[in-house]
Motif scaffolding. Structure first.
Motif, mmCIF file in Angstrom:
data_model
loop_
_atom_site.group_PDB
_atom_site.id
_atom_site.type_symbol
_atom_site.label_atom_id
_atom_site.label_comp_id
_atom_site.label_asym_id
_atom_site.label_seq_id
_atom_site.Cartn_x
_atom_site.Cartn_y
_atom_site.Cartn_z
ATOM 1 N N PRO A 43 -26.869 -9.455 9.819
ATOM 2 C CA PRO A 43 -25.510 -9.194 10.120
ATOM 3 C C PRO A 43 -24.615 -8.584 9.383
ATOM 4 C CG PRO A 43 -26.515 -11.505 10.976
ATOM 5 C CD PRO A 43 -27.354 -10.696 9.746
ATOM 6 N N LEU A 44 -24.565 -9.136 7.977
ATOM 7 C CA LEU A 44 -23.542 -8.429 7.041
ATOM 8 C C LEU A 44 -24.056 -6.949 6.835
ATOM 9 C CD1 LEU A 44 -21.249 -8.645 5.155
ATOM 10 C CD2 LEU A 44 -22.789 -9.460 3.431
ATOM 11 N N HIS A 45 -25.523 -6.440 6.822
ATOM 12 C CA HIS A 45 -25.567 -5.126 6.684
ATOM 13 C C HIS A 45 -25.147 -4.272 7.982
ATOM 14 C CE1 HIS A 45 -29.137 -6.393 3.686
ATOM 15 N NE2 HIS A 45 -27.923 -6.792 3.210
ATOM 16 N N LYS A 46 -25.386 -5.109 9.157
ATOM 17 C CA LYS A 46 -24.938 -4.406 10.274
ATOM 18 C C LYS A 46 -23.397 -4.168 10.383
ATOM 19 C CE LYS A 46 -25.006 -5.096 15.269
ATOM 20 N NZ LYS A 46 -25.475 -6.225 16.304
ATOM 21 N N TYR A 47 -22.690 -5.096 9.882
ATOM 22 C CA TYR A 47 -21.297 -4.851 9.826
ATOM 23 C C TYR A 47 -20.664 -3.719 9.008
ATOM 24 C CZ TYR A 47 -16.517 -6.004 8.361
ATOM 25 O OH TYR A 47 -15.195 -6.218 7.944
ATOM 26 N N VAL A 48 -21.541 -3.650 7.647
ATOM 27 C CA VAL A 48 -21.231 -2.595 6.611
ATOM 28 C C VAL A 48 -21.623 -1.339 7.495
ATOM 29 C CG1 VAL A 48 -21.746 -1.602 4.391
ATOM 30 C CG2 VAL A 48 -21.589 -3.966 4.527
ATOM 31 N N HIS A 74 -17.867 2.088 0.393
ATOM 32 C CA HIS A 74 -17.401 1.908 -1.274
ATOM 33 C C HIS A 74 -16.573 0.621 -0.959
ATOM 34 C CE1 HIS A 74 -18.371 5.663 -3.603
ATOM 35 N NE2 HIS A 74 -18.548 5.860 -2.120
ATOM 36 N N TYR A 75 -16.386 -0.035 -2.341
ATOM 37 C CA TYR A 75 -15.666 -1.389 -2.219
ATOM 38 C C TYR A 75 -14.348 -1.305 -1.395
ATOM 39 C CZ TYR A 75 -12.692 -5.331 -4.258
ATOM 40 O OH TYR A 75 -11.939 -6.132 -4.266
ATOM 41 N N TYR A 76 -13.546 -0.032 -1.867
ATOM 42 C CA TYR A 76 -12.275 0.084 -1.296
ATOM 43 C C TYR A 76 -12.248 0.585 0.033
ATOM 44 C CZ TYR A 76 -13.825 4.764 -2.969
ATOM 45 O OH TYR A 76 -14.584 5.947 -3.100
ATOM 46 N N ASP A 77 -13.496 0.567 0.940
ATOM 47 C CA ASP A 77 -13.289 0.933 2.300
ATOM 48 C C ASP A 77 -13.897 -0.503 2.886
ATOM 49 O OD1 ASP A 77 -13.347 3.718 1.965
ATOM 50 O OD2 ASP A 77 -15.653 3.573 1.340
ATOM 51 N N LYS A 136 -26.386 -5.891 -8.917
ATOM 52 C CA LYS A 136 -27.589 -6.034 -7.879
ATOM 53 C C LYS A 136 -27.378 -7.133 -6.766
ATOM 54 C CE LYS A 136 -31.036 -5.335 -11.663
ATOM 55 N NZ LYS A 136 -31.656 -6.102 -12.652
ATOM 56 N N LEU A 137 -26.420 -7.932 -7.126
ATOM 57 C CA LEU A 137 -25.875 -8.715 -6.048
ATOM 58 C C LEU A 137 -25.279 -7.882 -4.771
ATOM 59 C CD1 LEU A 137 -24.870 -12.061 -7.946
ATOM 60 C CD2 LEU A 137 -26.815 -11.667 -6.110
ATOM 61 N N MET A 138 -24.461 -7.205 -5.156
ATOM 62 C CA MET A 138 -23.587 -6.245 -4.337
ATOM 63 C C MET A 138 -24.549 -5.372 -3.337
ATOM 64 S SD MET A 138 -19.992 -4.740 -5.818
ATOM 65 C CE MET A 138 -20.564 -3.945 -7.211
ATOM 66 N N LYS A 139 -25.664 -4.852 -3.938
ATOM 67 C CA LYS A 139 -26.678 -4.134 -3.244
ATOM 68 C C LYS A 139 -27.295 -5.207 -2.316
ATOM 69 C CE LYS A 139 -27.405 -0.285 -3.379
ATOM 70 N NZ LYS A 139 -26.732 0.709 -2.325
ATOM 71 N N TYR A 179 -24.751 -6.363 0.439
ATOM 72 C CA TYR A 179 -23.979 -5.491 1.396
ATOM 73 C C TYR A 179 -25.039 -4.474 1.971
ATOM 74 C CZ TYR A 179 -19.650 -7.587 -0.052
ATOM 75 O OH TYR A 179 -18.668 -8.402 -0.193
ATOM 76 N N GLY A 180 -26.168 -4.317 1.529
ATOM 77 C CA GLY A 180 -27.347 -3.459 2.122
ATOM 78 C C GLY A 180 -27.009 -1.880 1.668
ATOM 79 N N GLU A 181 -27.999 -1.163 2.392
ATOM 80 C CA GLU A 181 -28.166 0.288 1.971
ATOM 81 C C GLU A 181 -27.033 1.101 2.181
ATOM 82 O OE1 GLU A 181 -30.803 1.691 0.263
ATOM 83 O OE2 GLU A 181 -31.442 -0.478 0.023
#
Length: 614
Positions: A297-302, A315-318, A504-507, A510-512
């Motif tokens: 669901p988080l990947h879908k949100y991104v 990006h982080y600032y998005d 590595k945790l961010m990747k 938050y996904g691809e």
């Protein structure tokens, strides 16, 4: 000539009167503006009338500390001595807390004022001295047979207030040390607090940036991507320039935690931290596992952000700009009225007490130069709570106000019902009170949205609450667990190692569709909670419990009463037990699943409003 003279006198008199009234009106306006400004600041006179009164209490406490030693060697003799020792220690701690609160809150509203930095140092020194002088009490108690303690409680009515405290003390008996060893550990606390102190000084004073925390947070919500990027770069570069120092301070914090866990014979720093709340390590690990297994669901949100913002990678600032593109601004007075409506399911008394606090200077509202960033709630047993904000008219600011007033009301009701020893509630339950308020706020806003745009904005706010409190905080919690385990294995925490773990945790989280900028890898260095020893996971458990409680409160009158009892429970029982009485069992992962399901449902609705409708 006489007529002209009289006329001149009258004319001068008229001009003088007019000037007086003009001056009066100007002064009245200035006076009113001062009063208007004052009502949005703390009234710390509710703690001490002035600095001189603080000094008097400081000297009085300094003088009285040594008197506690008269009880050394006497606690096993009678219930009278035991009660007096505990009660006198509590009275000393009450004064210490008042001194702490006043000096630190004065410092936080003017971080460049060396006077209050000095007061903070003074009280920190006295705190170490008090802990050292009173450290014998628990050691002596644990040398008394438990049967004798039970007998003392039965025969002395006043000792019943300490029943839970004493039972919990015996629970951790195997991890407490001898009298001399406990004294040494107490003396080490001032030195051990150095990493946090250095980090705080850097963040609040030495870090050079043109943006206040409130301004930075607001710019991250700006719809101009280049503006957001520049703000992100300025903020993160201010940390990257000092990344080796910051890796050193965090490494020092981790080593401190490991030192104390080993000294008390725990298997790990994580176990030592959780045991203070009688919580098993499995709860922490299960939380991370559940979230790791539900990252889609988080990947879908991104991915939704990527589509709506029409960008190649997020990006982080998005991650903070509202995809609803709302220009909704909510001034502070309107925010207060929203809270009165949103929290009305908690009953009239709650709303009356909330209104009183918001209108009687419990809150320092606006950002200003040299004011500490962020937000918190603080208070003492003998005073009402205080809340620090950096309010900037955004929905996020309204949510933060709801959050911090949740803490404040928790403190307020606990102080009314509990004795001092049971007044302090653990962070584990504190985050439940704050996030319950936020969840009620968003349920109310979504239900009462006047337009599709408003509804979209409020749904997004609710999603961000769950994302920030569960997904983000569990990512923090996994980072904290990882770095402690590395040091426990004998590995070093260099800046490069910390950046690599974080990247590595961010990747993973938050996904691809998320791009990990090199600069964003220093994100860990901006998190002050890493200096509070496995604190962050409690946001996730608090959010999970809060969302469950809100559904109960909105559908069942009895649940409201149970919740109000929970707010007044303080630390009178173990947090898991207190929450069970309120209607949530956090020893199970059910509430975490419920919260993540709520996130998914809100996300589906957000997607429908943004993608499939015009």
């Amino acid at each position: 000539m006489k007529i002209k003279h009289k006329f001149l006198i009258i004319l001068i008199l008229i001009i003088s009167i007019a000037s007086f009234f003009n001056f009066y009106e100007k002064e009245k306006t200035v006076f009113n503006n001062i009063n208007e400004d004052k009502k949005y600041t703390w009234n710390l006179n509710d703690i001490y009338i002035n600095d001189e009164d603080w000094e008097k209490d400081y000297k009085k406490l300094e003088k009285n500390i040594n008197k506690i030693e008269k009880y050394k060697g006497k606690l096993s003799r009678s219930s009278k001595y035991l009660f007096e020792a505990l009660n006198n220690r509590d009275n000393l701690n009450k004064t210490l807390e008042k001194l702490y609160a006043y000096s630190y809150m004065k410092k936080d509203t003017d971080t460049n004022n060396n006077k209050y930095l000095s007061l903070c140092d003074k009280i920190s020194y006295l705190s170490v001295k008090l802990n050292s002088k009173t450290s014998f009490i628990e050691t002596e108690i644990l040398n008394i047979p438990k049967t004798t303690i039970d007998k003392f409680i039965k025969e002395n009515e006043r000792l019943k207030d300490y029943k839970f405290y004493l039972e919990n003390l015996f629970r951790v008996k195997n991890h407490l040390l001898s009298k001399d060893e406990e004294r040494i550990l107490s003396l080490s606390r001032a030195m051990a607090n150095s990493p946090e102190k250095i980090y705080t000084l850097f963040r609040d004073i030495d870090r050079k940036t043109n943006l206040t925390p409130g301004e930075y947070n607001k710019i991250l919500r700006n719809d101009n991507r280049e503006t957001r990027k520049k703000a992100f770069e300025e903020e993160f570069k201010s940390y990257k320039k000092n990344i080796n120092v910051l890796s050193g301070t965090l490494s020092g914090e981790v080593n401190k935690n490991i030192f104390y866990s080993k000294a008390r014979d725990y298997k790990s720093a994580l176990q030592a931290s959780l045991d203070s709340d009688n919580i098993d390590v499995s709860l922490y690990n299960n939380l991370i596992n559940v979230v790791n297994n539900n990252l889609k669901p988080l990947h879908k949100y991104v991915n939704l952000r990527k589509k709506v913002l029409n960008i190649d990678k997020v990006h982080y600032y998005d991650m903070y700009v509202p995809i609803s593109q709302s220009d909704l601004e909510i001034d502070y007075e309107k925010a207060k009225n929203i809270l009165y409506g949103a929290l009305s399911p908690l009953g009239e008394k709650y709303i009356d007490d909330l209104r009183y606090g918001l209108n009687n200077r419990w809150v320092d509202v606006y950002s200003k130069e040299n004011k500490r960033g962020g937000a918190y709630s603080w208070g003492t047993y003998d005073t009402h709570p205080f809340v620090l904000l950096n309010y900037n008219n955004t929905l996020d600011s309204v949510s933060t106000l709801a959050h911090e007033m949740g803490h404040a009301m928790n403190s307020y009701y606990s102080s009314k019902k509990q004795n001092y020893i049971n007044y302090h509630y653990p962070i584990f339950t504190a985050e439940v009170a704050s996030i319950t308020n936020e969840a009620l706020l968003f349920e109310y806003l979504i239900k009462n949205a006047k337009t599709k745009g408003e509804k979209l904005h409020f749904i997004e706010g609710y999603i961000d609450l769950i994302r920030g409190s569960i997904y983000t905080q569990v990512m923090y919690a996994e980072f904290e667990k990882t770095i402690h385990e590395k040091v426990e294995k004998g590995e070093a925490l260099t800046a490069d190692a910390l950046n690599d773990i974080w990247g590595k945790l961010m990747k993973k989280y938050y996904g691809e569709d998320f791009y990990v900028d090199e600069l964003s890898k220093v994100w860990w260095s901006r998190i002050p909670h890493f200096y509070s020893n496995f604190y962050v996971y409690k946001y996730a458990t608090g959010c999970s419990a809060g969302i469950t409680l809100v559904q109960n409160i909105l559908n069942d009158e009895k649940s409201k009463e149970k919740y109000l009892e929970f707010l007044a429970s303080g630390g009178s029982d173990y947090p898991i037990n207190i929450l069970k009485k309120a209607g949530v069992d956090l020893s199970s992962t059910k509430s975490v699943f419920n919260a993540l399901k709520k996130f998914e449902n809100l996300l589906d609705e957000l997607e429908e409003l943004t993608i499939y409708t015009n």
